[in-house]
Design a protein around this motif. Sequence first.
Motif, PDB file in Angstrom:
ATOM      1  N   ASN A 253      54.050  34.284  48.745  1.00  0.00           N
ATOM      2  CA  ASN A 253      53.461  33.797  47.502  1.00  0.00           C
ATOM      3  C   ASN A 253      53.566  32.284  47.352  1.00  0.00           C
ATOM      4  OD1 ASN A 253      52.365  33.685  44.948  1.00  0.00           O
ATOM      5  ND2 ASN A 253      53.930  34.921  43.967  1.00  0.00           N
ATOM      6  N   TYR A 254      54.733  31.734  47.630  1.00  0.00           N
ATOM      7  CA  TYR A 254      54.987  30.336  47.304  1.00  0.00           C
ATOM      8  C   TYR A 254      54.835  29.374  48.480  1.00  0.00           C
ATOM      9  CZ  TYR A 254      56.990  32.894  43.406  1.00  0.00           C
ATOM     10  OH  TYR A 254      57.177  33.760  42.344  1.00  0.00           O
ATOM     11  N   HIS A 255      54.695  29.924  49.691  1.00  0.00           N
ATOM     12  CA  HIS A 255      54.608  29.030  50.853  1.00  0.00           C
ATOM     13  C   HIS A 255      53.437  29.338  51.783  1.00  0.00           C
ATOM     14  CE1 HIS A 255      58.495  27.326  49.735  1.00  0.00           C
ATOM     15  NE2 HIS A 255      58.950  28.558  49.594  1.00  0.00           N
ATOM     16  N   ALA A 256      53.139  30.607  51.998  1.00  0.00           N
ATOM     17  CA  ALA A 256      52.118  30.956  52.994  1.00  0.00           C
ATOM     18  C   ALA A 256      50.693  30.971  52.426  1.00  0.00           C
ATOM     19  CB  ALA A 256      52.434  32.316  53.617  1.00  0.00           C
ATOM     20  N   ASP A 410      49.143  25.019  37.569  1.00  0.00           N
ATOM     21  CA  ASP A 410      50.389  25.031  38.319  1.00  0.00           C
ATOM     22  C   ASP A 410      51.091  23.680  38.258  1.00  0.00           C
ATOM     23  OD1 ASP A 410      52.384  26.081  39.965  1.00  0.00           O
ATOM     24  OD2 ASP A 410      51.350  25.473  41.798  1.00  0.00           O
ATOM     25  N   GLU A 411      50.331  22.602  38.261  1.00  0.00           N
ATOM     26  CA  GLU A 411      50.905  21.257  38.298  1.00  0.00           C
ATOM     27  C   GLU A 411      51.034  20.625  36.918  1.00  0.00           C
ATOM     28  OE1 GLU A 411      52.239  19.540  40.807  1.00  0.00           O
ATOM     29  OE2 GLU A 411      51.992  21.352  42.003  1.00  0.00           O
ATOM     30  N   SER A 412      50.647  21.318  35.866  1.00  0.00           N
ATOM     31  CA  SER A 412      50.725  20.748  34.517  1.00  0.00           C
ATOM     32  C   SER A 412      52.182  20.590  34.094  1.00  0.00           C
ATOM     33  CB  SER A 412      49.994  21.651  33.523  1.00  0.00           C
ATOM     34  OG  SER A 412      50.610  22.924  33.456  1.00  0.00           O
ATOM     35  N   ASP A 413      52.396  19.703  33.121  1.00  0.00           N
ATOM     36  CA  ASP A 413      53.755  19.473  32.631  1.00  0.00           C
ATOM     37  C   ASP A 413      54.217  20.606  31.731  1.00  0.00           C
ATOM     38  OD1 ASP A 413      54.201  16.649  33.688  1.00  0.00           O
ATOM     39  OD2 ASP A 413      52.303  16.455  32.629  1.00  0.00           O
ATOM     40  N   ALA A 414      53.280  21.221  31.037  1.00  0.00           N
ATOM     41  CA  ALA A 414      53.566  22.424  30.243  1.00  0.00           C
ATOM     42  C   ALA A 414      52.373  23.353  30.399  1.00  0.00           C
ATOM     43  CB  ALA A 414      53.787  22.069  28.774  1.00  0.00           C
ATOM     44  N   PHE A 415      52.664  24.616  30.626  1.00  0.00           N
ATOM     45  CA  PHE A 415      51.604  25.612  30.796  1.00  0.00           C
ATOM     46  C   PHE A 415      51.720  26.639  29.683  1.00  0.00           C
ATOM     47  CE2 PHE A 415      50.542  29.849  32.742  1.00  0.00           C
ATOM     48  CZ  PHE A 415      49.161  29.687  32.677  1.00  0.00           C
ATOM     49  N   VAL A 416      50.594  26.931  29.031  1.00  0.00           N
ATOM     50  CA  VAL A 416      50.564  27.898  27.944  1.00  0.00           C
ATOM     51  C   VAL A 416      49.691  29.065  28.370  1.00  0.00           C
ATOM     52  CG1 VAL A 416      50.031  28.311  25.513  1.00  0.00           C
ATOM     53  CG2 VAL A 416      50.801  26.041  26.258  1.00  0.00           C
ATOM     54  N   ALA A 417      50.264  30.264  28.409  1.00  0.00           N
ATOM     55  CA  ALA A 417      49.521  31.462  28.789  1.00  0.00           C
ATOM     56  C   ALA A 417      49.260  32.286  27.530  1.00  0.00           C
ATOM     57  CB  ALA A 417      50.330  32.280  29.788  1.00  0.00           C
ATOM     58  N   ASN A 418      47.982  32.461  27.186  1.00  0.00           N
ATOM     59  CA  ASN A 418      47.627  33.153  25.945  1.00  0.00           C
ATOM     60  C   ASN A 418      47.457  34.658  26.151  1.00  0.00           C
ATOM     61  OD1 ASN A 418      47.095  33.296  23.203  1.00  0.00           O
ATOM     62  ND2 ASN A 418      44.920  32.939  23.452  1.00  0.00           N
ATOM     63  N   ASN A 419      47.870  35.172  27.286  1.00  0.00           N
ATOM     64  CA  ASN A 419      47.901  36.614  27.509  1.00  0.00           C
ATOM     65  C   ASN A 419      48.869  36.865  28.658  1.00  0.00           C
ATOM     66  OD1 ASN A 419      46.393  35.951  29.894  1.00  0.00           O
ATOM     67  ND2 ASN A 419      45.593  38.031  29.897  1.00  0.00           N
ATOM     68  N   ASN A 420      49.048  38.117  29.030  1.00  0.00           N
ATOM     69  CA  ASN A 420      50.009  38.421  30.096  1.00  0.00           C
ATOM     70  C   ASN A 420      49.292  39.008  31.305  1.00  0.00           C
ATOM     71  OD1 ASN A 420      52.705  38.256  30.924  1.00  0.00           O
ATOM     72  ND2 ASN A 420      53.030  40.436  30.566  1.00  0.00           N
ATOM     73  N   GLY A 421      48.157  38.422  31.672  1.00  0.00           N
ATOM     74  CA  GLY A 421      47.422  38.871  32.835  1.00  0.00           C
ATOM     75  C   GLY A 421      48.026  38.341  34.122  1.00  0.00           C
ATOM     76  N   ASN A 422      47.341  38.584  35.229  1.00  0.00           N
ATOM     77  CA  ASN A 422      47.883  38.219  36.542  1.00  0.00           C
ATOM     78  C   ASN A 422      48.075  36.727  36.726  1.00  0.00           C
ATOM     79  OD1 ASN A 422      48.282  40.732  37.980  1.00  0.00           O
ATOM     80  ND2 ASN A 422      46.086  41.007  37.819  1.00  0.00           N
ATOM     81  N   MET A 423      47.113  35.929  36.267  1.00  0.00           N
ATOM     82  CA  MET A 423      47.258  34.484  36.433  1.00  0.00           C
ATOM     83  C   MET A 423      48.479  33.991  35.675  1.00  0.00           C
ATOM     84  SD  MET A 423      44.466  31.481  35.854  1.00  0.00           S
ATOM     85  CE  MET A 423      44.884  29.744  35.862  1.00  0.00           C
ATOM     86  N   ALA A 424      48.663  34.488  34.456  1.00  0.00           N
ATOM     87  CA  ALA A 424      49.821  34.084  33.660  1.00  0.00           C
ATOM     88  C   ALA A 424      51.122  34.491  34.347  1.00  0.00           C
ATOM     89  CB  ALA A 424      49.732  34.703  32.273  1.00  0.00           C
ATOM     90  N   LYS A 425      51.167  35.706  34.880  1.00  0.00           N
ATOM     91  CA  LYS A 425      52.388  36.198  35.526  1.00  0.00           C
ATOM     92  C   LYS A 425      52.705  35.401  36.789  1.00  0.00           C
ATOM     93  CE  LYS A 425      51.950  40.973  33.896  1.00  0.00           C
ATOM     94  NZ  LYS A 425      51.634  42.367  34.288  1.00  0.00           N
ATOM     95  N   ILE A 426      51.685  35.203  37.633  1.00  0.00           N
ATOM     96  CA  ILE A 426      51.933  34.504  38.894  1.00  0.00           C
ATOM     97  C   ILE A 426      52.344  33.064  38.645  1.00  0.00           C
ATOM     98  CG2 ILE A 426      50.824  33.632  40.989  1.00  0.00           C
ATOM     99  CD1 ILE A 426      49.288  36.203  41.175  1.00  0.00           C
ATOM    100  N   LEU A 427      51.675  32.408  37.701  1.00  0.00           N
ATOM    101  CA  LEU A 427      52.028  31.021  37.411  1.00  0.00           C
ATOM    102  C   LEU A 427      53.413  30.928  36.783  1.00  0.00           C
ATOM    103  CD1 LEU A 427      48.627  29.566  36.207  1.00  0.00           C
ATOM    104  CD2 LEU A 427      49.998  28.749  38.127  1.00  0.00           C
ATOM    105  N   ALA A 428      53.751  31.878  35.940  1.00  0.00           N
ATOM    106  CA  ALA A 428      55.101  31.880  35.356  1.00  0.00           C
ATOM    107  C   ALA A 428      56.148  31.983  36.459  1.00  0.00           C
ATOM    108  CB  ALA A 428      55.240  33.025  34.363  1.00  0.00           C
ATOM    109  N   GLY A 429      55.899  32.870  37.442  1.00  0.00           N
ATOM    110  CA  GLY A 429      56.830  33.013  38.556  1.00  0.00           C
ATOM    111  C   GLY A 429      56.906  31.763  39.413  1.00  0.00           C
ATOM    112  N   ARG A 430      55.767  31.168  39.715  1.00  0.00           N
ATOM    113  CA  ARG A 430      55.734  29.940  40.521  1.00  0.00           C
ATOM    114  C   ARG A 430      56.501  28.820  39.827  1.00  0.00           C
ATOM    115  NH1 ARG A 430      52.391  29.007  44.804  1.00  0.00           N
ATOM    116  NH2 ARG A 430      52.373  26.785  44.335  1.00  0.00           N
TER     117      ARG A 430
END
Length: 574
Positions: A253-256, A410-430
């Motif tokens: 996920n984070y390297h490959a 991913d590179e923003s200083d603060a990220f706001v996720a307005n739902n709990n979909g896949n993009m929000a989950k993956i970015l939260a983990g990253r």
Amino acid sequence: MVQSRRRGGSYRCPRRAAGSALLLFLLAAVALLYVSPPPVSDHPVVASSRRRRSAHALLNSSGGGGMDESERREISRVPMNGSTGRDDLWGSKLASKFFGCSNSSSKFLDSNITTQTDRYLMIVTSGGLNQQRTGIIDAVVAARILNATLVVPKLDQASFWKDSSNFSEIFDADWFISSLSKDVKIVKELPQIGGKLRAPHRMRVPRKCTERCYLNRVLPALLKKHVIRLTKFDYRLANRLQTDLQKLRCRVNYHALRFTAPIQEMGEKLIQRMRERSKYFIALHLRFEPDMLAFSGCYYGGGEKERRELGAIRKRWKGLHPNPEKGRRQGRCPLTPEEVGLMLRALGYSKDVHIYVASGEIYGGARTLAPLKALFPNLHTKETISSKEELAPFSKYSSRMAALDFIVCDESDAFVANNNGNMAKILAGRRRYFGHKRTIRPNAKRLYPLFLSRGNMSWDAFSSKVRMFQIGFMGEPKELRPGRGEFHENPSTCICERTEGKAKSRNDQVLDGSSDRGKAMDEQAVPNYTFEEVGEFEDGDEDAPAEKGMVDLEMDDDALVRPEDPELEQILSD
């Protein structure tokens, strides 16, 4: 003299004048009662809608007028400035104590030793970019469990997203193969086996299939057929696995998984242009598209027009009977753009902060965004900070456009996720893995009643409650317990803490002094099973007693999605 003054006509009010004044007063009172609108329903959603319509005027209010009006305006008025200079708005003070750690242990054997030459695993992902990403990550782990060679996954090209891109047009396939070469053998195309090209045996595994589940269900067929093709491969791997397999997930996920050079370069241009505008910026994944709102069943005060428009979309899905009030009370409805803005201002972000909005088609367009723009005038999208010519290579492909938003978020200083979909989950983990960058998830369940009552409290009281309700939803270290939530959102196995000069993973901290069984799990190596050892396992064996003691704390991937609604899953996936 006093008596004479009382008799002076200039100091007396004639009876006729007094009567006229009284009559005018009564007429004015009646007129006011006549022109006043009838009371609006106290239904909370209608009341919320009414407040939204007046928000723009309240934002620019100077506080003048009568006493009651002045007080009401002062209560609802949002301060012009925030506390943008506060360090904690842009990062956690505890972040430096944690770091991503995904190296394998010495017990994790090289793929040259474990891979069997006559086993090939093919994967067909589904959904949008980020749902496919989870499938790709889990496909690598599934291949490792089966000691098979993985064929570069095939992306779903016929789903709701209508994107014809293949793997190598979105991700750097060469880097993907080479960076994982010691973990899993990966090839671009299925080679011939025994001098001929074998047709793959198609099958599907259940959701959240465990390691034992793969050995029970897939391995027997793989040993017979040699080539297995797993279809609709999304969420097909359990949340909890042994430590080395979890760390493999992180390495993928984070390297490959890197985007292709054209996508990465364009994404970096967008980041640079945001940096030119402001030292810090927020990325907002708004998720306020018509399809999303239609399926959520939420109502946002748009009257009959909104009910008609979203109702027409909702007819696509049989058996969908939404309850708007229940959905909002349970926190299942995305915040409106205005509500997101109010939350951010209450947290302390000032009006001059620049925001990058990552979103598809906004329901209501500019009208819906107007309250957010009043709160934060510096709103940007990839379309506003780049030219049509620059976006031309990507604009016809939804996944490539989503990839650009992914890079900026991913590179923003603060990220706001307005739902709990896949993009929000993956970015939260990253963002947890790469230094716990500020990641804000609205606590919608607690914020909803607060938004309804905000007209009855001062701004200081409102903002104080917002900050209190958002504790635990700001991306702080240790915000989620190890094992809680989906692994892609909370990769606790791959996050280490610096303690007394040495690093220790969060999972190790939990296991220390708690469970020998947990330690034993970490020490397992991936076995190489033969056909004779496997035998003909029954499909239900993945629920064997050895597995039942494990408590799965994972929240449902999409609590709203029903198995019979595959298109809904695709819509909600990103």
